[in-house]
Design a protein around this motif. Sequence first.
Motif, short mmCIF file in Angstrom:
data_model
loop_
_atom_site.label_atom_id
_atom_site.label_comp_id
_atom_site.label_asym_id
_atom_site.label_seq_id
_atom_site.Cartn_x
_atom_site.Cartn_y
_atom_site.Cartn_z
N PRO A 79 25.23 -1.94 78.86
CA PRO A 79 23.91 -1.78 78.21
C PRO A 79 23.58 -0.32 77.90
CG PRO A 79 23.75 -3.39 79.96
CD PRO A 79 25.11 -2.78 80.08
N LYS A 80 23.87 0.59 78.83
CA LYS A 80 23.60 2.02 78.58
C LYS A 80 24.45 2.53 77.42
CE LYS A 80 22.19 6.22 79.10
NZ LYS A 80 20.88 6.61 78.51
N MET A 81 25.69 2.08 77.36
CA MET A 81 26.55 2.48 76.25
C MET A 81 26.00 1.99 74.92
SD MET A 81 30.47 1.30 75.53
CE MET A 81 31.40 1.97 74.16
N LEU A 82 25.52 0.75 74.89
CA LEU A 82 24.96 0.18 73.66
C LEU A 82 23.70 0.94 73.24
CD1 LEU A 82 25.38 -3.63 74.43
CD2 LEU A 82 26.80 -2.21 72.94
N VAL A 83 22.85 1.30 74.21
CA VAL A 83 21.64 2.06 73.90
C VAL A 83 22.01 3.43 73.33
CG1 VAL A 83 19.65 3.22 74.93
CG2 VAL A 83 20.19 0.88 75.58
N ASN A 84 23.01 4.07 73.92
CA ASN A 84 23.43 5.39 73.45
C ASN A 84 23.95 5.33 72.01
OD1 ASN A 84 22.75 6.42 75.90
ND2 ASN A 84 24.82 6.95 76.54
N ILE A 85 24.72 4.28 71.71
CA ILE A 85 25.24 4.15 70.34
C ILE A 85 24.10 3.88 69.37
CG2 ILE A 85 26.68 2.72 68.83
CD1 ILE A 85 28.56 2.25 71.18
N GLN A 86 23.18 2.99 69.75
CA GLN A 86 22.08 2.61 68.87
C GLN A 86 21.13 3.77 68.60
OE1 GLN A 86 22.10 -0.20 67.34
NE2 GLN A 86 20.12 -0.13 66.30
#
Length: 316
Positions: A79-86
Motif C-alpha cells: 500500500p505504501k508503494m502504491l501511494v508513493n507511485i500515485q
Amino acid sequence: MEPDNLTRVSEFVLLGLSEEPDLQPLLFGLFLSMYLITVLGNLLIILAVSSDSHLHTPMYFFLSNLSFVDICFTSTTVPKMLVNIQTQSKVITYGGCITQMYFFLLFGMLDNFLLTVMAYDRFVAICHPLHYTVIMHHQFCGLLVLVSWTISVLNSLLQSLMVLRLSFCADLQIPNFFCELNQMIQLACSDTFLNTLVIYFIAVLLGGGPLAGILYSYSKIVSCIRAMPSAQGKYKAFSTCASHLSVVSLFYLTFLGVYLSFPATHNTHSNAIASVLYTVVTPMLNPFIYSLRNKDIKGALKRSFEMTVQIGESPD
C-alpha cells in the motif's frame, strides 16, 4: 564519521523498483492487481476454514493463521508503494519507516514459525496418526500460535530498538520499495557492529532453527511414507503435505536467494526486484497452491458460494 556529517533524521527516500516515469503506471497496475489477488485469495481461505465445520482441524487452523499473516505481511509494504507511485512522492517519515520495518519483521518471522508448526503437524499426522488427536489438541495448537506471535513480537521489537540507536548521514535513500533492515543499517554513520551481530545471531537461531525443524520433520515423513505397504496409502500421505512443501520451498528459496546473493552481488536494484518474490509473489501464490491441490478447500468454497447465492435469491 565527523559530527558535521550527521543529520537529525526526519524522513527517508524509498527509491522503489524503477525511477523511469513511463514505468510508474505499469508498476502501479501490476502491484495493485497482485495485492488485491493476495488479499482476496487469503480471505477466501479464511472464509472457507471458518465457515465449514469439516475444516475445524489443526491443519486448517494453522492455514487460516498463515493466510491472515500473509495479508498483513503484504499490507506492510505494497500500500505504501502504491501511494508513493500515485502521489509521485518517494518520501517516508522516520517513524513510518521504523514502524514499517517492525511489522515487516514481525509478519515475516510469523510466516517462518507457522510454516514450521505446519510441518510438525504433518509429521504427527503421518508418522503418529493414532496419537494425532491427543497430541494436536486445541489448547496445544493455540499455544503454538501464541508462542510464535510472542517470539516474533520480541524479535521485531529488539531489531527496531537496535536501529533507533543508530545515527544516519545526509544520504537517506533506501534502494528498495520498503524499509528493509539491512539496507537501513548500511545508511548509518555510527558503529553498526552490534546490529550486524544481532542480525546474524537471530538469523541462525530463529531462521536456521525453524528451517532445521522443517527439514527434520520432512525427513521423518519421507521415512514413514516409504515404510507404508500400499501405494494408495503412500499417495494419500504425500498429497496431504504436498501443498505445504510447495509453500515452504517457495518461501525459503526466494528469501534465501535474495539474502545469500546480497553480499556477493552488491547490486541494490537487482535485490530490490528479487525482494518482490518473497514480499509479494509468495503470499499471492499461497492461496492458489493450497486451494488448487486441496479438495476440502475447494469443496468448502463451493458450498459457501452456493449458500451465498441461495441467500441472495431468497425472497424478502
